[in-house]
Every structure is written in structure tokens, then in C-alpha cells.
Design a protein around this motif. Structure first.
Motif, PDB file in Angstrom:
ATOM      1  N   VAL A   3      23.252  11.741  32.253  1.00  0.00           N
ATOM      2  CA  VAL A   3      24.351  12.633  32.700  1.00  0.00           C
ATOM      3  C   VAL A   3      25.918  11.225  32.795  1.00  0.00           C
ATOM      4  O   VAL A   3      27.289  11.428  33.211  1.00  0.00           O
ATOM      5  N   PHE A  67      29.930  19.364  33.042  1.00  0.00           N
ATOM      6  CA  PHE A  67      28.952  20.131  32.852  1.00  0.00           C
ATOM      7  C   PHE A  67      28.957  21.361  33.893  1.00  0.00           C
ATOM      8  O   PHE A  67      29.298  22.762  34.379  1.00  0.00           O
ATOM      9  N   LYS A  68      29.601  20.680  35.198  1.00  0.00           N
ATOM     10  CA  LYS A  68      30.511  20.945  35.997  1.00  0.00           C
ATOM     11  C   LYS A  68      31.502  20.471  36.123  1.00  0.00           C
ATOM     12  O   LYS A  68      32.260  19.420  36.540  1.00  0.00           O
ATOM     13  N   SER A  99      33.794  25.773  30.959  1.00  0.00           N
ATOM     14  CA  SER A  99      33.320  25.438  29.924  1.00  0.00           C
ATOM     15  C   SER A  99      33.593  23.528  29.809  1.00  0.00           C
ATOM     16  O   SER A  99      34.053  22.890  30.038  1.00  0.00           O
ATOM     17  N   PRO A 100      32.335  23.131  29.677  1.00  0.00           N
ATOM     18  CA  PRO A 100      32.413  21.874  29.219  1.00  0.00           C
ATOM     19  C   PRO A 100      33.262  20.949  28.369  1.00  0.00           C
ATOM     20  O   PRO A 100      33.669  19.461  28.681  1.00  0.00           O
TER      21      PRO A 100
ATOM     22  N   PRO B 169      22.988  14.888  23.455  1.00  0.00           N
ATOM     23  CA  PRO B 169      23.297  14.627  24.602  1.00  0.00           C
ATOM     24  C   PRO B 169      23.670  15.557  25.259  1.00  0.00           C
ATOM     25  O   PRO B 169      23.406  16.331  26.028  1.00  0.00           O
ATOM     26  N   CYS B 170      24.522  16.554  24.474  1.00  0.00           N
ATOM     27  CA  CYS B 170      25.980  16.763  25.417  1.00  0.00           C
ATOM     28  C   CYS B 170      25.233  18.116  26.203  1.00  0.00           C
ATOM     29  O   CYS B 170      24.899  19.105  26.889  1.00  0.00           O
ATOM     30  N   GLY B 173      22.354  17.582  28.460  1.00  0.00           N
ATOM     31  CA  GLY B 173      22.909  17.591  29.878  1.00  0.00           C
ATOM     32  C   GLY B 173      23.359  18.807  30.174  1.00  0.00           C
ATOM     33  O   GLY B 173      23.063  19.639  30.932  1.00  0.00           O
ATOM     34  N   TYR B 174      23.960  19.528  29.270  1.00  0.00           N
ATOM     35  CA  TYR B 174      24.422  20.982  29.782  1.00  0.00           C
ATOM     36  C   TYR B 174      23.579  22.108  30.369  1.00  0.00           C
ATOM     37  O   TYR B 174      23.193  22.328  31.002  1.00  0.00           O
ATOM     38  N   GLU B 176      20.393  20.824  31.385  1.00  0.00           N
ATOM     39  CA  GLU B 176      19.423  20.536  31.965  1.00  0.00           C
ATOM     40  C   GLU B 176      20.388  21.087  33.442  1.00  0.00           C
ATOM     41  O   GLU B 176      20.253  21.699  34.730  1.00  0.00           O
ATOM     42  N   CYS B 177      21.975  21.142  34.048  1.00  0.00           N
ATOM     43  CA  CYS B 177      22.286  21.174  34.814  1.00  0.00           C
ATOM     44  C   CYS B 177      22.212  22.718  34.790  1.00  0.00           C
ATOM     45  O   CYS B 177      22.053  23.858  35.990  1.00  0.00           O
ATOM     46  N   GLU B 181      20.777  24.732  37.686  1.00  0.00           N
ATOM     47  CA  GLU B 181      21.225  26.019  38.539  1.00  0.00           C
ATOM     48  C   GLU B 181      20.049  27.317  39.187  1.00  0.00           C
ATOM     49  O   GLU B 181      20.755  28.162  39.880  1.00  0.00           O
ATOM     50  N   PRO B 191      28.377  26.221  25.244  1.00  0.00           N
ATOM     51  CA  PRO B 191      29.233  25.890  26.074  1.00  0.00           C
ATOM     52  C   PRO B 191      31.075  25.451  25.888  1.00  0.00           C
ATOM     53  O   PRO B 191      31.683  25.494  26.437  1.00  0.00           O
TER      54      PRO B 191
END
Lengths: 152, 529
Positions: A3, A67-68, A99-100, B169-170, B173-174, B176-177, B181, B191
Motif C-alpha cells: 500500500v 484508500f483513506k 472514495s480512493p 492491486p487497488c 488495497g481498498y 484490506e483498508c 477498519e 470505491p
């Protein structure tokens, strides 16, 4: 691909894009060589009491960006119901509909929209919010004064 | 009283005859706790065979609760999903899982809503299309991901039904994040900005690594328990089991695999099993105990208000001449404790300074009588509370008591030439004692709320006293130090004493519980004699 490297590569790209196509109403740049610390300026939107003011904002970008959302803080004093006297902004403002896909530039668009349209129902400064609701003229007056005084 | 309540399904006659013949049924205790005695009402429908079953009025033992471990929880939720898939002919497990979660795992409601307007339901739940994923178009040549801004081959991308496509991969990552939480990750959406399409389990499984997926699956399982009124986690600290109970108002305790016995409805570790009290009574009692209301009662009983400034004043000795002390926040007014009149009015006319004959006719007397009532009420409460607390405290050291019992067993085994089966009575006595104490604890709550002058109360107190007396007697025998047992003969004698008293107190406990459940009518008292 981990990440943090996604974050760095994307921040790098965003930065280059901003350099290539500068925007009149804002500017943003990386502080030193730390891609996770940015400094931005937003010009107060026309028709608002913040018009023509230059507001500086510090952006702290988390490792799991995009992502954040970034965390942000005004370093220019501003008279606004949603911006605390220390410059912090409610984190919900960005995290709620994050949104990312959104970029630093989008964050600054949101900020600018907040300057045009304060949200007195979710205030950080209750007194200012009260004034905004009940005595708009007085609010505008003070906000203009502060803009003149601090946001040069 | 409904027929599926446990207590009145005990067959009193059978029980008695068993005792007379000296053959008290040797029920396996564990078994008894896991089962309810009830008519097989759940089997009753319009089917002839079943209703004839009922007319026989045969008692069947039927589980009305189940302890579930993680695996069982998983298969329970899968079973539910499968049932819905069959009824609604939806072939995606992930989609049904989302729909079920959307309606808090309520199958009936889901089926009803789906039949009514499936499009709206699915849209509300975040799956506008039951085809949850959008495959890559064959014509797509190049792909640029809107998150990482990289270019990737289209084969390394993924999109939900909304066709907001991102690279693998995005997505990873999304997710996993989101999963990092916490439990809300099961509500994660696509997303894309403002997109409400929900991420489904199958996608998560495909897009993240196994340990992360497992975390996600656990959150789904957690929602299965949390959102489902029929399934609840065992409230014992650190316990991993959950309990499913199909009956809405189950009165009897459930017993978790961890050994904790408690009321499913209250589902509270502190409360545990509160037989013989109904849940509402326990609520009231705890509320009463925690409220300031008792302090108010105390104030009423022990203080009077300054006639001038209304500050409460406690008289803790001395004569009737009171001064409302300024240094304690008062006003300095001097008055007579008895009649609450100004002290300056007191003198020879009132029968001397330290005598007050105004009292009898004064309003003050009425107030005092009210206070006296409050005092009596407070004393009554204190009586019950004190006993409730002492039995509760005995329960608190239950684990310690179990450990001590084990130690005692070891002592016995090393001191006398006996087999380990010969020490089993000690554990049985321990458990019986704990059970008795638990019931006694709540019996004082029940007693407190019983009508003070009723017939029921007499019988209740009679049964309670019996139970308490014998429990204390068992406790005395039970606590005898092994050192005091001189020889094998003495041990055998002691063992018999404890075993007998365990049996006797069980009888008294049953009588008590049965008596309370039976509405404390007089017929039962004859049985007790």
C-alpha cells in the motif's frame, strides 16, 4: 505491491499533473521531499465573505492513501462555523464520502465549496454557527474583516 | 400460564411415587439442564398423526436451545442462505447473504419483501443486479486505473455490477483498508465516488489474501449473531460460543458449553440465571439498587428539612433545639426538631424549652408518620438486599469453590484408600450448593416484590426458609476439614452425610422452584410436608 508504494506513486503523479496544469484558484506542493506532507493554498471563492483571501492549508497524507483521505488543517486564521480556531476541520467532511478515486485537488474543491456554503448544522464553532444562522450580516462582516486581516 | 413452561410440566405425582419407593430417578444433571420438559407442541400441526401424538400428552424431552461453536454458526448461516436460495431461486450465495444481512437475517421478511418488489429490495440492499460482477469486455484493449493511475492489462481488473473498474492491486488495497477498519467492512461499497453497490463475499474472497478474507468472513458471522434475535453470544467473559434459542420468552436458564448457566433473555454475565424471578422483576430490582431512589428514602427516614431553607438536616443526637448550620450550607435558622416551629416561640408556654406540646397537633406529626413508613419500607428493602447480596457474593467465589473442591478431592485420594469415583460426591455437592445459592439470591428479589400480606407470601417464605436452612446445613457438612476425618469409617460417614444432604437440598430446591412456578397455591404445601 504494498500500500505505501501505491500512495507514493500516486502522490508523485498527482504532483506532476498539478505542475503541468496549474489551477487559478488553488496551488499545492509537496513540503520538502516528504510526499506525505503537502502545503496548499485556496483562493476564497467569489461572492463569499472570503473572496480574494489566500488561505493556506497543511495536508497530512496517510500511508494508506488514497484508500483513506488526507487530514487537513488551515494555517490561515478564518472565521467560519466549520473551521475551528486552531484551523482543524471535522474529519467527517472528507471521510464520509471518501472514495480512493478522489485526489488532493478534489479535497481542495470540497474545501472551497465549504467556504462558499458553510454548514451551520454541524458546527465546530457553535457561536459562529449561531451568528451565521441568526445574523448573517454580522457574520459576513466579521468574516470579511478576518479575510482582509489574515488571508493576505 | 402456557403449557410449555417447564415447571408445570413436572409431573408431581410421578415424582412423589418415585420418592416413596426410594427410587428417586437418577437423572443425569447435565442432560437435565440441556433439555426442557415439554409437550412436543412444535410438532403439532393439522396433521392427524401428530395431533394424536399430542392427545397422548406424552412428555418428550426437546431441546429448545443449542450451543453453537464457530463451525456450527457457519453452517447455520449457510443453511439459512441455502433455504432462501431455494425458495427464491437465486443461485448466488453472496447475493442472498447481502439480502439477508440487509434485513437482519430475517428470512421471512426477506422472502416477503422479495416477492413484493424484488427490484427495489435488491437496489436498497446495494445489489441492483443479481449478476454481482461485470466481466471485462472483450473489446477492451488498454486499461488505466482511476485509483493508482497506472496502466494495466484489462485481465488484471475487476468491477462489480456497476462496472466501475479498478485494477486488482487497488481492489486489494481498498478492501484490506476497509477490513482493517472493523465490522463495518461488511457494508463496504464500490470505491467509486457515491456508488452504493455493495461488495459481496465472493469478491472479497477473490481479491484479498486468505487471512484477510477470513477476518471478513468472521465479521459476517458476527453480524449473523449480532443481528439475529434468536442467536446471542454467551455473555461469560472470553467465551467463544453462542447460543441459539427459538422460543421468544424462554424462562429457564440455558447452559453454555463453557459451563455458564444464564437467562437467555437477559443475556448478562452479572445477572446469570435469575430463577425464580421474571426478567422484568430483575430489571426493576437492579434499577432500584442502582438508583439514587434508596438514598432519597434514607433521607426521608433520617432527615428533616429546615423549615426556612428546606436543607435536609440529620439529627444524630442531642436535644430538640436545632440550628441549621451556615457552615454546612444552611441558613442559620433555629427551630424545634419535633414541631419544626421557630425555637424563639418555645418557652414556658410550650411546656418548657426542652418540651414541645405543639407537636401532636402539628403538620409535623403527619410528616413524621410518613417518614416512619419510609423507614419501615427502607428496612424491608435492606433486609432483602442484604440477603440477596450475601448469596450473590457466595456465587462470585464459585470458581474458587470449584478449585477448592478439587483440592479436597486430592487430599481425600491421598489420605484414604479410595477410588476417584468415591470423591465424585464432592463435586456434585459443590454444584448443588452453587445452584441453591443462585436461586436463593434471586428468591430475595422475588420475595421483596411479593404482596406483604398475601397467602402466597406465607408459603413462599416457608419454602424459602426450608431451602436456605438445608443449604446452610449442607454447606456446614461440606466445609468440614479433611484433617478432622480420623479414619476411613469417619470419611464414609461424612461422605454419606454430604451425599444425603445434596440429595435433600436438591429436593428442596425443586420444591421451591416448582412452588413458585405453580403460583404458590396451597395444594403444593401438602406435597412439601
Amino acid at each position: 505491491m504494498s500500500v505505501p508504494s501505491t500512495a507514493s506513486r500516486r502522490l508523485q503523479k498527482e504532483y506532476q499533473d498539478l505542475l503541468k496544469t496549474p489551477q487559478g484558484w488553488m496551488s499545492a506542493s509537496v513540503v520538502g521531499d516528504n510526499l506525505h506532507k503537502w502545503k496548499a493554498t485556496v483562493i476564497g471563492p467569489e461572492g463569499s465573505p472570503f473572496e480574494k483571501g489566500t488561505f493556506e492549508i497543511d495536508l497530512d497524507i496517510p500511508n494508506d492513501y488514497p484508500f483513506k483521505p488526507p487530514a487537513l488543517k488551515f494555517t490561515t486564521k478564518i472565521y467560519h462555523p466549520n473551521i475551528k480556531s486552531d484551523g482543524s476541520v471535522c474529519s467527517e467532511l472528507l471521510s464520509q464520502n471518501w472514495s480512493p478515486q478522489l485526489k488532493i485537488q478534489d479535497v481542495l474543491v470540497t474545501i472551497r465549496a465549504l467556504l462558499t456554503e458553510p454548514n451551520p448544522d454541524n458546527p465546530l464553532e457553535a457561536d459562529i454557527a449561531q451568528q451565521f444562522k441568526t445574523d448573517r450580516n454580522a457574520f459576513n462582516k466579521t468574516a470579511k474583516e478576518w479575510t482582509k486581516k489574515y488571508a493576505k | 400460564m402456557s403449557e410449555d413452561e417447564m415447571y408445570d410440566t413436572y409431573d408431581g405425582v410421578d415424582d412423589d411415587s418415585a420418592e416413596e419407593s426410594g427410587n428417586e430417578s437418577q437423572l443425569d444433571m447435565d442432560d437435565e439442564e440441556d433439555m426442557d420438559y415439554e409437550y412436543s407442541t412444535q410438532e403439532v400441526d393439522y396433521d392427524d398423526i401428530h395431533s394424536s401424538n399430542r392427545s397422548n400428552s406424552k412428555l418428550t424431552r426437546q431441546r429448545s436451545f443449542e450451543v453453537l461453536d464457530k463451525g456450527e454458526l457457519q453452517s447455520e448461516s449457510k443453511k439459512l442462505i441455502k433455504e432462501v436460495m431455494d425458495v427464491l431461486s437465486i443461485n448466488s450465495e453472496s447475493a442472498v447473504s447481502i439480502l439477508l444481512r440487509h434485513l437482519k437475517w430475517n428470512k421471512e421478511k426477506l422472502i416477503e419483501k422479495y416477492m413484493d418488489n424484488s427490484d427495489k429490495l435488491c437496489a436498497d440492499a446495494g445489489i441492483p443486479s443479481l449478476k454481482l460482477e461485470k466481466p471485462v469486455s472483450t473489446t477492451m484493449q488498454k486499461f488505466s486505473c482511476l485509483i493508482c493511475l497506472d496502466e494495466l492489462p484489462p485481465s488484471q481488473t475487476f468491477a462489480l455490477s456497476c462496472d466501475h473498474r479498478y485494477c486488482l492491486p487497488c481492489w486489494k488495497g481498498y478492501l484490506e483498508c476497509k477490513i482493517g477498519e472493523g465490522p463495518e467492512c461488511i457494508l463496504a461499497t464500490c470505491p467509486a465516488p457515491k456508488c452504493k453497490v455493495r461488495v459481496h463475499e465472493e469478491a472479497v474472497k477473490k481479491l484479498v489474501e486468505t487471512p484477510t478474507y477470513e477476518k471478513y468472513a468472521n465479521f459476517i458471522l458476527k453480524s449473523f449473531v449480532d443481528d439475529n434475535p434468536q442467536v446471542k453470544w454467551c455473555p461469560a467473559p472470553g467465551c467463544i460460543y453462542s447460543v441459539r434459542c427459538d422460543r421468544k420468552e424462554r424462562k429457564e436458564a440455558v447452559t453454555c458449553k463453557c459451563g455458564f448457566q444464564y437467562c437467555f433473555n437477559c443475556n448478562d454475565f452479572e445477572i446469570g440465571d435469575h430463577m425464580p424471578c421474571p426478567c422484568s422483576q430483575v430489571d426493576r430490582w437492579l434499577q432500584k439498587a442502582s438508583d439514587e431512589s434508596e438514598n432519597v428514602t434514607w433521607m426521608l427516614a433520617n432527615t428533616k428539612k429546615c423549615p426556612e431553607c428546606r436543607s435536609p438536616i440529620e439529627k444524630n443526637g442531642g436535644c430538640m433545639h436545632m440550628t441549621c448550620r451556615k457552615n454546612a450550607g444552611g441558613c442559620g435558622f433555629e427551630f424545634c426538631w419535633l414541631c419544626r416551629g421557630a425555637w424563639s416561640d418555645h418557652g414556658s408556654a410550650t411546656g418548657g424549652y426542652y418540651n414541645c406540646n405543639k407537636y401532636d397537633k402539628s403538620k409535623a406529626k403527619e410528616d413524621d408518620e410518613k417518614a416512619a413508613d419510609a423507614k419501615t419500607e427502607l428496612e424491608a428493602y435492606m433486609f432483602y438486599y442484604h440477603r440477596y447480596e450475601s448469596h450473590k457474593n457466595a456465587m462470585k467465589i464459585a470458581d474458587e469453590q470449584r478449585r477448592n473442591a478439587h483440592q479436597k478431592e486430592q487430599q481425600i485420594l491421598s489420605k484414604f484408600d479410595v477410588r476417584s469415583a468415591d470423591t465424585k460426591f464432592l463435586m456434585e455437592a459443590t454444584e448443588q450448593l452453587l445452584r441453591n445459592r443462585r436461586v436463593l439470591q434471586y428468591s430475595y428479589v422475588y420475595g421483596y416484590y411479593l404482596d406483604k400480606k398475601s397467602q402466597e407470601r406465607n408459603l413462599f417464605e416457608y419454602l424459602q426458609e426450608d431451602l436456605e436452612k438445608h443449604t446452610n446445613q449442607l454447606s456446614t457438612y461440606y466445609e468440614l476439614s479433611i484433617d478432622k476425618l480420623e479414619d476411613y469409617q469417619a470419611f464414609i460417614k461424612w461422605k454419606e452425610q454430604v451425599t444425603n444432604y445434596t440429595r435433600i437440598t436438591k429436593k428442596f430446591l425443586d420444591n421451591f422452584v416448582e412452588g413458585v412456578a405453580g403460583g404458590l397455591t396451597t395444594q403444593l404445601s401438602s406435597k412439601n410436608n
